[in-house]
Design a protein around this motif. Structure first.
Motif, mmCIF file in Angstrom:
data_model
loop_
_atom_site.group_PDB
_atom_site.id
_atom_site.type_symbol
_atom_site.label_atom_id
_atom_site.label_comp_id
_atom_site.label_asym_id
_atom_site.label_seq_id
_atom_site.Cartn_x
_atom_site.Cartn_y
_atom_site.Cartn_z
ATOM 1 N N ALA A 145 -37.023 -27.412 -72.004
ATOM 2 C CA ALA A 145 -36.652 -28.619 -72.750
ATOM 3 C C ALA A 145 -35.241 -29.070 -72.417
ATOM 4 O O ALA A 145 -34.322 -28.262 -72.281
ATOM 5 C CB ALA A 145 -36.772 -28.362 -74.249
ATOM 6 N N TYR A 175 -46.348 -22.387 -77.640
ATOM 7 C CA TYR A 175 -45.611 -23.388 -76.883
ATOM 8 C C TYR A 175 -45.111 -22.803 -75.570
ATOM 9 O O TYR A 175 -44.907 -21.602 -75.444
ATOM 10 C CB TYR A 175 -44.413 -23.900 -77.679
ATOM 11 N N LEU A 180 -39.750 -32.429 -71.487
ATOM 12 C CA LEU A 180 -40.323 -31.085 -71.427
ATOM 13 C C LEU A 180 -40.999 -30.927 -70.081
ATOM 14 O O LEU A 180 -41.764 -31.806 -69.657
ATOM 15 C CB LEU A 180 -41.338 -30.878 -72.544
ATOM 16 N N ALA A 182 -39.933 -20.556 -79.431
ATOM 17 C CA ALA A 182 -41.056 -20.624 -80.360
ATOM 18 C C ALA A 182 -41.543 -19.245 -80.762
ATOM 19 O O ALA A 182 -41.910 -19.009 -81.921
ATOM 20 C CB ALA A 182 -42.196 -21.421 -79.725
ATOM 21 N N ASP A 216 -35.734 -22.669 -72.746
ATOM 22 C CA ASP A 216 -37.082 -22.118 -72.638
ATOM 23 C C ASP A 216 -37.772 -22.204 -73.996
ATOM 24 O O ASP A 216 -37.477 -21.439 -74.915
ATOM 25 C CB ASP A 216 -37.006 -20.664 -72.166
ATOM 26 N N VAL A 217 -38.708 -23.143 -74.123
ATOM 27 C CA VAL A 217 -39.373 -23.384 -75.401
ATOM 28 C C VAL A 217 -40.242 -22.202 -75.804
ATOM 29 O O VAL A 217 -40.357 -21.872 -76.986
ATOM 30 C CB VAL A 217 -40.210 -24.679 -75.318
#
Length: 590
Positions: A385, A381, A413, A372, A367-368
Motif C-alpha cells: 500500500a 488481505y 494497492l 492485517a 505490506d498489507v
C-alpha cells in the motif's frame, strides 16, 4: 601553651555539660504539644483550612536536634470532599548541629511515613490548592513564595507507604500512585542528588494498572520552581525508558519537557478492548478536550525502538511534539512498519475554542498482509500500500471529528488480494442468471489483483471517490461512490469487465478493453459490506447502456441509467436483440 590548651579543653567540657543540662531542663519544662491548638488556629486564620494533629509532637536532641510528628492532616478545599487534602502517619526531621552553631540552618534527613496527597480540579477548572498559592503580602499571604525555599538544604529524603491521587472532574481523568517509596540524597540549592522511586499506578479512565520504578539524578531550584531529572532510567511493567525530564513552574499547569529513549513499548496492555474507531460507545467519547489542550505546556522528543498499538507493530519510531497555549504540534511522527514507512505531521489548535485538527499522512510501501494479520489475526488481505492524505476536522468528540472531516487523498494497492467477494465469480453468476429477475448476491471469497488505485475527497465525513481503477488477471474495473464515516454506510458502484487476458498490474485500462460491463453494487456498512448486482441493470448493460446507479449514502440510492434518462425500475430491461448481442459478446470472452 600547655596550660592554655588545658584550660580551653576544660572550658569546652563545661560548655558541653551546660548545654546538656540546659537540654534536659528544656525537655523537662517545655512540651510542644501545648502549642498544637495555637498552631492550628494560626493555620485556620491564614488559610481557612483545618490543621489536625493526630499524634504527639516530640522534640529530640541526640544525636541531633529535631522534631517528630505522630500524625498530621490538612483539610481539603470546599467542594472537594470531606477527606483531608494532605495527611501523614508520622514525620521526622533533624537539624545538623555544626551548621547551627554558626547560625545556619541545615536539615538532616526528612522522613515521611504514609504521606497522602489528594489533588484535583472541579468541573470549572478550580484546583484544590488554588487558595493556598499566589497569595499577596498583607492579605493573609506568604510574601515572596520563593524566598523561604532558598534555605532548603536536606541531607536526604525518605518516603515510605505514600499515596498520591488525582481527580479532574472537568476531563474525567482519575489516577493514583499507591505504595509510593522514595529515597533521595542531599537536596540543596542547584545541587545534583540521586533519587529512586517506585509505586503502583492505577487509573480508572482509561483502565490502566502498572508498576513504575525510576532511578536518576535530580536538581531542584525552589525559587523559580524548577526540577530537572537527568540520567533518568524508568521501568514501567518491564519497559525501559531513559532520558531527561524538566518540570518548571509555569501557568495553570507546569511546563514539562522531556527527551526520552524507549525500548519495547506495548500500548495495547493499557488500552481497553474495542478501542478502534468502531468501538462501542467511542463515537461519543471526548478525545481532544479543549480545556485540557489550552492548559498544556510541554515539549517532547521521543524515540521508541519497537511499538505495539492496536496489534500493529512499528519500529524505529521518532516523535517530536510540543504544546503551548492550546496549540499542539506533531512534526513529525515517523515509523518503519511492515517493510514500509509512515510519516505524519499535524496540529491541534484549540486556542480559539473548539479544537481544529489538521494532518498530513504519507504511507509508503506498506505490506498489507502483515499489518492485517497482526491487527485482525486473519490472512485475508495482501498487497503493498501507498497512501497520501491531507485532512482537517473540528471538534472534541469522535463523532464531531468524523462528521467535520474534510480534505483529499490518494491510494494505490499493488499485487494483492481483496477479501469479502470474488468479483469474477459474481460476474459469471450474474451472466448465468441473466434470464431471471431480482438480484445476484456476491458470494464470500476474494479477488486477486495487480493494482487498485484512486484518488478522492472527504467532505463532512463523507469519503467520495470517482476514479477507482482495478487491474486483475481476467478482470478490469472502475468504480465510484461514497462512504459515510459517521453512519459507516456504503454507497458504491464497481463496473467490472471480464477480459481475455491474464495480465494484472501494468495491463490496459478498462475503457480500452472489450468486454461486457457488470454493474456491481457495494452497500451495507463498512463492517458488513454487501456486494450485489441487479439483473435488470446487467441486461441493460448487455444492450450497451452505461449504468451508473450511485446515489448518496446520506439521502439513499437513486438509480440512474445514462443513455436512458430514467430511473431503473423492477421491469425487465433491454430488448431481445440487445440481449442476444450482449450474450454473444460476453460468451466470446469465455
Amino acid at each position: 601553651m600547655g596550660s592554655l590548651l588545658k584550660f580551653g579543653l576544660i572550658g569546652l567540657g563545661v560548655c558541653l555539660v551546660l548545654c546538656a543540662v540546659a537540654a534536659v531542663v528544656f525537655m523537662a519544662v517545655f512540651d510542644p504539644n501545648d502549642y498544637k491548638d495555637r498552631i492550628s488556629r494560626a493555620v485556620l486564620k491564614e488559610t481557612g483550612r483545618a490543621l489536625t494533629f493526630d499524634g504527639d509532637i516530640g522534640v529530640t536532641f541526640f544525636p541531633s536536634p529535631g522534631v517528630r510528628l505522630g500524625g498530621l492532616s490538612l483539610s481539603n478545599a470546599d467542594g472537594f470532599g470531606a477527606g483531608p487534602m494532605v495527611s501523614v502517619r508520622s514525620a521526622r526531621v533533624t537539624v545538623r548541629l555544626l551548621p547551627l552553631l554558626t547560625g545556619k540552618v541545615r536539615f538532616g534527613e526528612l522522613e515521611l511515613d504514609g504521606p497522602v496527597l489528594n489533588l484535583g480540579r472541579d468541573a470549572q477548572g478550580r484546583a484544590n490548592w488554588d487558595d493556598l498559592v499566589g497569595r499577596e503580602p498583607g492579605k493573609g499571604g506568604k510574601g515572596d513564595r520563593g524566598r523561604s525555599f532558598d534555605l532548603v538544604d536536606l541531607a536526604g529524603v525518605s518516603v515510605t507507604g505514600g499515596e498520591l491521587t488525582w481527580d479532574d472532574r472537568g476531563t474525567d481523568v482519575r489516577f493514583a500512585l499507591n505504595g509510593l517509596e522514595v529515597t533521595a540524597g542531599a537536596v540543596g540549592k542547584d545541587g545534583l542528588f540521586p533519587v529512586k522511586l517506585s509505586a503502583r499506578f492505577d487509573c480508572g479512565h482509561p483502565d490502566i494498572k502498572t508498576r513504575i520504578e525510576a532511578d536518576g539524578t535530580a536538581r531542584v531550584d525552589f525559587k523559580p520552581g524548577r526540577l530537572v531529572i537527568e540520567d533518568m532510567e524508568l521501568s514501567v511493567d518491564g519497559t525501559r525508558i531513559v532520558g531527561r525530564v524538566t518540570v518548571e513552574r509555569s501557568g495553570e499547569w507546569p511546563r514539562i519537557t522531556a527527551q526520552v529513549d524507549v525500548g519495547d513499548l506495548d500500548l495495547d496492555r493499557y488500552l481497553p478492548s474495542g478501542h478502534g474507531a468502531a468501538g462501542a460507545g467511542l463515537s461519543d467519547a471526548t478525545i481532544l478536550p479543549g480545556r485540557v489542550l489550552r492548559r498544556l505546556d510541554f515539549g517532547l522528543d521521543a524515540k521508541v525502538a519497537r511499538l505495539k498499538l492496536g496489534g500493529a507493530l512499528f519500529s524505529n519510531v521518532a516523535v517530536a511534539a510540543s504544546g503551548v497555549d492550546g496549540l499542539v504540534t506533531v512534526d513529525p511522527f515517523f515509523a518503519e512498519a511492515y517493510g514500509g514507512t509512515i510519516r505524519l505531521t499535524g496540529t491541534v489548535d484549540a486556542r480559539s475554542g473548539v479544537p481544529v485538527t489538521r494532518t498530513r499522512t504519507v504511507v509508503a510501501h506498506l505490506d498489507v498482509a502483515g499489518l492485517a494479520r497482526d491487527v485482525t489475526g486473519k490472512d485475508e488481505y495482501a498487497g503493498v500500500a501507498d497512501y497520501d492524505s491531507s485532512l482537517s476536522a473540528r471538534g472534541q468528540r469522535v463523532r464531531d471529528i468524523l462528521g467535520t472531516l474534510g480534505g483529499d487523498f490518494s491510494f494505490k494497492l499493488s499485487d494483492g488480494v481483496f477479501p469479502g467477494v470474488d468479483l469474477i465469480g459474481l460476474a459469471r453468476s450474474t451472466h448465468s442468471a441473466r434470464d431471471r429477475q431480482g438480484t445476484v448476491e456476491g458470494e464470500t471469497g476474494s479477488t486477486r489483483f495487480g493494482s487498485i488505485s484512486g484518488t478522492g475527497t472527504v467532505l463532512d465525513g463523507v469519503v467520495r471517490n470517482r476514479d477507482l481503477e482495478v487491474k486483475a488477471p481476467g478482470l478490469r474495473a472502475d468504480g465510484h461512490g461514497a462512504v459515510s464515516l459517521v453512519t459507516r454506510r456504503i454507497d458504491y458502484m464497481v463496473r467490472a469487465k471480464l477480459v481475455p487476458t491474464s495480465e494484472g498490474q501494468g495491463g490496459k485500462s478498462s475503457e480500452n478493453l472489450i468486454g461486457v460491463m457488470v454493474p456491481i453494487h457495494v452497500t451495507g456498512t463498512i463492517d458488513r459490506p454487501r456486494y450485489w448486482v441487479s439483473i435488470q441493470e446487467y441486461v441493460k448493460a448487455l444492450g450497451g447502456v452505461v449504468v451508473d446507479t450511485v446515489g448518496t449514502v446520506l439521502g439513499g440510492v437513486k438509480s440512474v441509467v445514462r443513455g436512458v434518462g430514467s430511473a431503473l425500475d423492477n421491469s425487465s430491461g433491454g430488448d431481445e436483440e440487445s440481449g442476444k448481442s450482449g450474450r454473444k459478446k460476453f460468451l466470446g470472452i469465455f
